[in-house]
Scaffold this active site. Structure first.
Site, PDB file in Angstrom:
ATOM      1  N   GLU A   1       0.843  -1.200   0.000  1.00  0.00           N
ATOM      2  CA  GLU A   1       0.000   0.000   0.000  1.00  0.00           C
ATOM      3  C   GLU A   1       0.873   1.243   0.000  1.00  0.00           C
ATOM      4  OE1 GLU A   1      -3.423  -0.538   2.793  1.00  0.00           O
ATOM      5  OE2 GLU A   1      -3.173   1.608   3.142  1.00  0.00           O
TER       6      GLU A   1
ATOM      7  N   ASP B   1       0.177   5.285   0.665  1.00  0.00           N
ATOM      8  CA  ASP B   1      -0.942   6.105   1.156  1.00  0.00           C
ATOM      9  C   ASP B   1      -0.679   7.599   1.208  1.00  0.00           C
ATOM     10  OD1 ASP B   1      -2.276   3.792   1.880  1.00  0.00           O
ATOM     11  OD2 ASP B   1      -1.599   3.859   3.955  1.00  0.00           O
TER      12      ASP B   1
ATOM     13  N   GLU C   1      -3.134  10.512   3.016  1.00  0.00           N
ATOM     14  CA  GLU C   1      -4.374  10.705   3.780  1.00  0.00           C
ATOM     15  C   GLU C   1      -4.398  12.131   4.272  1.00  0.00           C
ATOM     16  OE1 GLU C   1      -5.878   6.610   5.915  1.00  0.00           O
ATOM     17  OE2 GLU C   1      -5.003   8.153   7.165  1.00  0.00           O
TER      18      GLU C   1
ATOM     19  N   ASN D   1       2.112   6.859   4.279  1.00  0.00           N
ATOM     20  CA  ASN D   1       2.593   5.578   4.798  1.00  0.00           C
ATOM     21  C   ASN D   1       2.932   4.678   3.618  1.00  0.00           C
ATOM     22  OD1 ASN D   1       3.271   3.641   6.714  1.00  0.00           O
ATOM     23  ND2 ASN D   1       1.176   3.335   7.458  1.00  0.00           N
TER      24      ASN D   1
ATOM     25  N   ASN E   1       3.552   0.831   9.562  1.00  0.00           N
ATOM     26  CA  ASN E   1       4.222   1.564  10.647  1.00  0.00           C
ATOM     27  C   ASN E   1       5.340   2.455  10.115  1.00  0.00           C
ATOM     28  OD1 ASN E   1       2.592   0.289  12.575  1.00  0.00           O
ATOM     29  ND2 ASN E   1       3.997  -1.452  12.665  1.00  0.00           N
TER      30      ASN E   1
ATOM     31  N   GLU F   1       4.861   5.886   9.127  1.00  0.00           N
ATOM     32  CA  GLU F   1       4.147   7.138   8.908  1.00  0.00           C
ATOM     33  C   GLU F   1       5.076   8.346   8.866  1.00  0.00           C
ATOM     34  OE1 GLU F   1       3.584   5.012  11.402  1.00  0.00           O
ATOM     35  OE2 GLU F   1       1.588   4.176  11.050  1.00  0.00           O
TER      36      GLU F   1
ATOM     37  N   TRP G   1     -10.506  10.085  15.942  1.00  0.00           N
ATOM     38  CA  TRP G   1      -9.041  10.203  16.049  1.00  0.00           C
ATOM     39  C   TRP G   1      -8.406  11.293  15.173  1.00  0.00           C
ATOM     40  CZ3 TRP G   1      -6.304   9.494  11.514  1.00  0.00           C
ATOM     41  CH2 TRP G   1      -6.984   8.826  10.486  1.00  0.00           C
TER      42      TRP G   1
ATOM     43  N   GLY H   1      -6.073  14.331  17.531  1.00  0.00           N
ATOM     44  CA  GLY H   1      -6.216  13.051  18.222  1.00  0.00           C
ATOM     45  C   GLY H   1      -7.645  12.754  18.660  1.00  0.00           C
TER      46      GLY H   1
ATOM     47  N   ARG I   1       8.952   5.018  20.105  1.00  0.00           N
ATOM     48  CA  ARG I   1       8.051   4.032  19.527  1.00  0.00           C
ATOM     49  C   ARG I   1       8.777   2.734  19.165  1.00  0.00           C
ATOM     50  NH1 ARG I   1       4.985   5.365  13.910  1.00  0.00           N
ATOM     51  NH2 ARG I   1       3.958   3.359  13.611  1.00  0.00           N
TER      52      ARG I   1
END
Ligand SMILES: *[C@@H]1O[C@H](CO)[C@@H](O)[C@H](O)[C@H]1NC(C)=O
Length: 289
Positions: free
Chosen positions: A98, A100, A102, A117, A125, A127, A192, A196, A274
């Site tokens: 994929e 992306d 957005e 992404n 993961n 981003e 979200w 957030g 992260r």
């Protein structure tokens, strides 16, 4: 001397340009939201709407395996908080690939967030998020994906904002064998999307509308197990094949650096909290390129 030949030539080249500009009736199917998605102006314009009952979406009829894909998009204006406009390429299945774009809406006057992404073999993961250097709701802007065997380049108005290199040699899977369709949808994600999830969709402003035009695919079409680029006659039909080995020259690298320094608001490659076990391998290899 007669001016006829010149005029004829002009008309022919104009007709050819029109023929390659794409037509939403020919190239896309509306897949979600009934009348909320509309093809207008004889196929030159597509609009997606979101109201309280539903969003809407479309997908390409063709599947592509490598190419350059351009779309002009004008995003939901005014108070677009809580809305998300997704525009992406994706293959099918649990180990899908994929690529992306957005667009996360915002309160009037506050900036959209462009979220990007890359998923390969089902794993993402990766981003990176940006604010834009213009208001994406005032006019159409061109969002492009260049996808070749060496890299994926995300471009906004032809300015590279992100590069995902093929680092298969270091064990990072790269999308290269699963054909993808183009998808887009406009939906409500106020749990979200904006700050957030703190800012909710204002339904008194519905319906929300995003618009699309000037779709162009200089791309290899995948059909019945074969790529159109493997047959000489059709690959010669490319209007422009420069995407096939497109990378960034010095000017491109400068512009990418400019965007990443001034407009990037999140980068997974610098989010060491992260990834306590260490940043993903593609981050170490290449900070920008
Ligand atoms: C909305 O605007 C705020 C304030 O400028 C900003 O912090 C945020 O990144 C913007 N975008 C989203 C999707 O919340």
């Amino acid at each position: 001397m007669s001016k006829m030949p010149l005029i004829t030539l002009f008309m022919v080249s104009w007709l050819m340009a029109a023929a390659t500009a794409g037509n939403f009736y020919q190239d896309f199917d509306i897949t979600w939201g009934d009348h909320r998605a509309q093809i207008l102006n004889g196929g030159q314009l597509l609009t997606l709407n979101l109201d309280k009952a539903s969003g809407s979406g479309f997908q390409s009829k063709n599947e592509y395996l490598f190419g350059r894909i351009d779309m002009q998009i004008k995003l939901v204006p005014g108070n677009s908080a809580g809305t998300v406009t997704a525009y992406y390429l994706s293959s099918q299945g649990p180990t899908h690939d994929e690529i992306d774009f957005e667009f996360l809406g915002n309160l009037s006057g506050d900036p959209y967030t462009l979220h990007t992404n890359v998923l390969s073999q089902g794993k993402g993961n990766r981003e990176q998020q940006f604010h834009l250097w213009f208001d994406p709701t005032k006019a159409f802007h061109t969002y492009s994906i260049v996808w070749n065997k060496q890299r994926i380049i995300f471009l906004v108005d032809n300015i590279p904002i992100r590069v995902f290199n093929n680092l298969e040699s270091t064990g990072v899977p790269f999308p290269k064998s699963q054909p993808m369709r183009i998808y887009s949808s406009l939906w409500n994600a106020d749990d979200w999307a904006t700050r957030g999830g703190l800012v909710k969709t204002d339904w008194t402003k519905a319906p929300f509308t995003a618009s699309y035009r000037n779709f162009k695919a200089n791309a290899c079409v995948w059909s019945a197990g074969k790529s159109s680029c493997d047959s000489k006659s059709t690959s010669a039909a490319f209007e422009d094949a420069t995407w096939q080995d497109q990378g960034l020259d010095a000017a491109g690298r400068n512009r990418l650096r400019w965007v990443q320094q001034k407009y990037m608001v999140y980068n997974y490659c610098t989010d060491s909290k992260r990834f306590p076990q260490g940043l993903p391998p593609e981050c170490k290899r290449s900070r920008f390129l």
